[in-house]
Design a protein around this motif. Sequence first.
Motif, short mmCIF file in Angstrom:
data_model
loop_
_atom_site.label_atom_id
_atom_site.label_comp_id
_atom_site.label_asym_id
_atom_site.label_seq_id
_atom_site.Cartn_x
_atom_site.Cartn_y
_atom_site.Cartn_z
N ARG A 111 0.69 -1.11 -0.06
CA ARG A 111 0.29 -0.06 0.06
C ARG A 111 0.91 1.21 0.12
O ARG A 111 1.89 1.43 0.98
N THR A 140 -7.52 3.86 -0.88
CA THR A 140 -6.24 3.28 -0.78
C THR A 140 -5.63 3.06 -2.17
O THR A 140 -6.35 2.52 -2.93
N TYR A 142 -2.42 1.04 -4.14
CA TYR A 142 -1.53 0.00 -4.01
C TYR A 142 -0.25 0.10 -5.04
O TYR A 142 -0.80 0.74 -6.05
#
Length: 161
Positions: A111, A140, A142
Motif C-alpha cells: 500500500r 487506498t 496499491y
Amino acid sequence: MSGIVGQVRTTPLPPDPQVVADVWGLGADVRWRVSPMFGFAAEYHTGRGLGTYNGGILQMVNVDTLNSIRTSGGWCEAYVYLTPCLHSHWGYGIDDPRDADVTADPLALGRVQNDTYFANLLWDANKVCRVGFEFTWRETIYRSLPENSGAGFHSQVRWSF
C-alpha cells in the motif's frame, strides 16, 4: 511532541533469516479551542518502520529488501459541541509511505497511500457512558494492484470508569 528510536526484530519461519530493521519517528499534535463550542485538532507524523504504531499503513518492513519503510502522514479535524453533551467531528487523514520503499509484490498488498474522510456524532449520555456513530470514506492506492475505495459505518458505546 512525541518520538521513538529503536529497532524491530522479526523471527520468520526457518530457513528465512531474522530481520532487524531500524525504527524512528517524530510526531506533533495541536489543538485550538476557538470557542467553548468549536475548535480544531491535528496531528503530523514522520519516520520509518512505524507499522506497529499505526503508521505506514501498518507496514513496517519491505518483504523484498528487508528495509524499514519510510512514511509520513497525519490528520486534521474540526469539532463542534451542539450541546454540552452532543458533539460532532469532521476530518481528513492521510498515511503516505514512500512508494519506492513498499514491495511491488501484489500478494503482499503493498500500500502506497491511504486517505480517510470521516464525520461522526457523539452523545455523552453521562460521565461514564458515550454512544456514537461515524461514517468514513477510505481510498487506498496499491503499488501493484488497482485502487480501492469504500464507505464504513461505525457505532460506538464507551463505558469509562
